[in-house]
Design an enzyme around this catalytic site. Structure first.
Site, mmCIF file in Angstrom:
data_model
loop_
_atom_site.group_PDB
_atom_site.id
_atom_site.type_symbol
_atom_site.label_atom_id
_atom_site.label_comp_id
_atom_site.label_asym_id
_atom_site.label_seq_id
_atom_site.Cartn_x
_atom_site.Cartn_y
_atom_site.Cartn_z
ATOM 1 N N PHE A 1 1.668 -10.054 -7.115
ATOM 2 C CA PHE A 1 2.885 -9.328 -6.940
ATOM 3 C C PHE A 1 3.238 -9.637 -5.406
ATOM 4 O O PHE A 1 3.278 -8.881 -4.414
ATOM 5 C CB PHE A 1 2.785 -7.861 -7.092
ATOM 6 C CG PHE A 1 3.980 -7.237 -7.421
ATOM 7 C CD1 PHE A 1 4.858 -7.597 -8.811
ATOM 8 C CD2 PHE A 1 4.980 -6.680 -6.472
ATOM 9 C CE1 PHE A 1 5.853 -7.020 -9.101
ATOM 10 C CE2 PHE A 1 6.139 -6.078 -7.047
ATOM 11 C CZ PHE A 1 6.726 -6.419 -8.297
ATOM 12 N N LEU A 2 3.143 -11.112 -5.132
ATOM 13 C CA LEU A 2 3.138 -11.688 -3.909
ATOM 14 C C LEU A 2 4.365 -11.314 -3.044
ATOM 15 O O LEU A 2 5.588 -11.314 -3.739
ATOM 16 C CB LEU A 2 2.814 -13.077 -3.803
ATOM 17 C CG LEU A 2 1.543 -13.577 -4.546
ATOM 18 C CD1 LEU A 2 1.294 -15.015 -4.393
ATOM 19 C CD2 LEU A 2 0.483 -12.747 -3.964
ATOM 20 N N LYS B 1 -3.588 -5.772 7.363
ATOM 21 C CA LYS B 1 -3.309 -4.514 6.884
ATOM 22 C C LYS B 1 -4.249 -3.764 6.170
ATOM 23 O O LYS B 1 -4.148 -2.349 6.079
ATOM 24 C CB LYS B 1 -2.366 -5.244 5.693
ATOM 25 C CG LYS B 1 -1.948 -4.333 4.487
ATOM 26 C CD LYS B 1 -0.737 -2.996 5.097
ATOM 27 C CE LYS B 1 -0.521 -2.150 3.786
ATOM 28 N NZ LYS B 1 -0.927 -2.313 2.576
ATOM 29 N N ASP B 2 -5.311 -4.228 5.443
ATOM 30 C CA ASP B 2 -6.249 -3.857 4.989
ATOM 31 C C ASP B 2 -7.582 -3.945 6.081
ATOM 32 O O ASP B 2 -8.444 -4.572 5.673
ATOM 33 C CB ASP B 2 -6.658 -4.259 3.687
ATOM 34 C CG ASP B 2 -5.640 -4.157 2.615
ATOM 35 O OD1 ASP B 2 -5.411 -3.113 2.322
ATOM 36 O OD2 ASP B 2 -5.017 -5.204 2.431
ATOM 37 N N HIS C 1 1.438 -11.577 1.770
ATOM 38 C CA HIS C 1 0.429 -12.471 1.455
ATOM 39 C C HIS C 1 1.001 -13.923 1.788
ATOM 40 O O HIS C 1 0.175 -15.021 2.007
ATOM 41 C CB HIS C 1 0.569 -12.554 -0.360
ATOM 42 C CG HIS C 1 0.481 -11.128 -0.610
ATOM 43 N ND1 HIS C 1 1.201 -10.507 -1.414
ATOM 44 C CD2 HIS C 1 -0.790 -10.678 -0.931
ATOM 45 C CE1 HIS C 1 0.517 -9.299 -2.071
ATOM 46 N NE2 HIS C 1 -0.567 -9.515 -1.788
ATOM 47 N N GLU D 1 5.933 -11.296 1.434
ATOM 48 C CA GLU D 1 5.761 -12.057 2.852
ATOM 49 C C GLU D 1 4.614 -11.932 3.292
ATOM 50 O O GLU D 1 4.177 -12.624 4.327
ATOM 51 C CB GLU D 1 6.926 -11.676 3.851
ATOM 52 C CG GLU D 1 8.308 -12.075 3.328
ATOM 53 C CD GLU D 1 9.140 -11.283 2.524
ATOM 54 O OE1 GLU D 1 8.325 -10.310 1.688
ATOM 55 O OE2 GLU D 1 10.252 -11.363 2.451
ATOM 56 N N SER E 1 3.787 -4.138 1.200
ATOM 57 C CA SER E 1 2.639 -3.859 0.138
ATOM 58 C C SER E 1 3.413 -4.076 -1.071
ATOM 59 O O SER E 1 4.449 -3.465 -1.218
ATOM 60 C CB SER E 1 2.338 -2.203 0.375
ATOM 61 O OG SER E 1 1.254 -1.986 -0.513
ATOM 62 N N MET F 1 -4.275 -9.916 -4.938
ATOM 63 C CA MET F 1 -4.031 -9.105 -6.484
ATOM 64 C C MET F 1 -2.619 -9.448 -7.142
ATOM 65 O O MET F 1 -2.297 -8.816 -7.997
ATOM 66 C CB MET F 1 -4.222 -7.629 -6.341
ATOM 67 C CG MET F 1 -5.762 -7.318 -5.777
ATOM 68 S SD MET F 1 -6.336 -5.903 -6.541
ATOM 69 C CE MET F 1 -5.218 -4.617 -5.856
HETATM 70 P P1 AMP Z 1 -3.863 -7.484 -1.957
HETATM 71 O O1 AMP Z 1 -2.853 -8.502 -3.008
HETATM 72 O O2 AMP Z 1 -2.919 -6.190 -1.723
HETATM 73 O O3 AMP Z 1 -4.974 -7.326 -2.487
HETATM 74 O O4 AMP Z 1 -3.669 -8.204 -0.910
HETATM 75 C C1 AMP Z 1 -4.229 -9.515 -0.744
HETATM 76 C C2 AMP Z 1 -4.612 -10.054 0.835
HETATM 77 O O5 AMP Z 1 -3.362 -9.974 1.438
HETATM 78 C C3 AMP Z 1 -5.221 -8.958 1.665
HETATM 79 O O6 AMP Z 1 -5.964 -9.839 2.581
HETATM 80 C C4 AMP Z 1 -4.228 -8.207 2.415
HETATM 81 O O7 AMP Z 1 -4.745 -7.636 3.544
HETATM 82 C C5 AMP Z 1 -3.006 -9.144 2.651
HETATM 83 N N1 AMP Z 1 -1.639 -8.459 2.878
HETATM 84 C C6 AMP Z 1 -1.325 -7.337 1.942
HETATM 85 N N2 AMP Z 1 -0.197 -7.040 2.463
HETATM 86 C C7 AMP Z 1 -0.165 -7.419 3.790
HETATM 87 C C8 AMP Z 1 0.841 -7.540 4.835
HETATM 88 N N3 AMP Z 1 1.848 -6.515 4.915
HETATM 89 N N4 AMP Z 1 0.629 -8.171 6.110
HETATM 90 C C9 AMP Z 1 -0.389 -9.060 6.317
HETATM 91 N N5 AMP Z 1 -1.388 -9.143 5.158
HETATM 92 C C10 AMP Z 1 -1.260 -8.463 4.063
#
Ligand code: AMP
Length: 285
Positions: free
Chosen positions: A33-34, A150-151, A38, A36, A186, A31
């Site tokens: 706002f990348l 993380k998720d 991501h 480390e 996050s 989603m």
């Molecule tokens: P998001 O942008 O929050 O939807 O996350 C996109 C992907 O990045 C998802 O598969 C998350 O589980 C992964 N992700 C987010 N934060 C972390 C983290 N701290 N460590 C590992 N993977 C992450």
């Protein structure tokens, strides 16, 4: 050169060319706002696959009423620079109109696995996640797709959807990347004030405590979650939504002792910001 695609057609034409060249494709759905966390997924994908697609899309169907869809942080220039530096072949950055027909009728309902943990307070969340991820799989046709632990509930749900719907690809789960004090990285950490950021460390402290108890032989899930709760409750800014141990297979509480692979997961509000953390544990490993 990283291709920037805003339309499905642009992604499809890149994919057709890569396939003609016999290249493998990896997908990292995000989603934006990348950070480390991501980046670790993109790095793993670049390591495993010839061409990596990163999608950057704040998916409206996974946000419930009153959640942070509008205020979710966005910075596409930063995201693109990170993807370029990490070696992504294509960044897919569509708007909602490109992905969702106004009269769309299809839903994917993830039964059972979405009922506990985050599903309790976010009842439509995982159906929205499954819908967007299934669409991205059909658009990108990856050989592998990368998701963070993380998720953890999301990771288990996506694996189940891929199995149940016979998507011809492999799901790769990647470890949680943390700040130096332990807080899981996050995009939502940006909502925290300075004092809330300091308080947020209590999540990873509770996770480390629970993991240590399980590692040292504690098999009563209630003993582990009670100790974790006590730690979190010591932090005045923290409000527990849940602290639970569930089976990895069913995402349901255990009847008795820990005798199978489990997920220990927590959701805690620090001020108004909802944060999650977890660990996996296999008593037979
Ligand atoms: P998001 O942008 O929050 O939807 O996350 C996109 C992907 O990045 C998802 O598969 C998350 O589980 C992964 N992700 C987010 N934060 C972390 C983290 N701290 N460590 C590992 N993977 C992450």
């Amino acid at each position: 050169m990283t291709i920037v695609a805003h339309s499905i057609a642009e992604v499809r034409s890149a994919v057709i060319q890569w396939r003609a060249e016999g290249k493998s494709i990896g997908l990292v759905p995000t989603m934006g706002f990348l950070h480390e966390g991501h980046q670790s997924l993109i790095d793993q994908a670049v390591c495993d696959c010839d061409c990596v697609v990163v999608s950057v899309f704040v998916n409206p169907t996974q946000f419930g009423p009153g959640e942070d869809l509008e205020s979710y942080p966005r910075d596409f220039d930063h995201d693109l620079a990170l993807c370029q530096a990490a070696g992504a072949a294509l960044v897919f950055h569509p708007d909602a109109e490109e992905l969702y027909y106004p009269n769309r009728s299809t839903i994917i309902h993830m039964a059972d696995l979405s009922e506990e943990l985050c599903g309790k307070s976010r009842p439509i969340h995982f159906d929205g996640v499954c819908l967007i991820v299934a669409k991205l799989f059909n658009i990108v046709t990856p050989d592998r797709a990368y998701f963070g632990q993380k998720d953890a509930q999301q990771l288990l749900i996506i694996k189940r959807m891929v199995r149940d719907l016979n998507f011809p690809l492999e799901i790769v789960g990647c470890p949680i990347i943390r700040e130096s004090d332990g807080l899981a990285k996050s995009s939502r950490n940006t909502y925290l004030s300075e004092s809330e950021r300091a308080a947020a460390v209590v999540l990873s402290q509770a996770i480390a405590q629970g993991h240590k108890l399980a590692d040292s032989g504690e098999r009563d899930p209630r003993a582990i979650t009670a100790a974790m709760r006590t730690t979190i409750e010591r932090e005045p800014l923290a409000n527990i939504e849940y602290v639970e141990i569930v089976s990895q297979e069913h995402i349901k509480p255990l009847d008795g002792l820990i005798d199978q692979p489990i997920l220990c997961a927590i959701a805690v509000r620090i001020g108004t910001t909802r944060l999650i953390d977890n660990f996996f544990f296999d008593p037979n490993a």
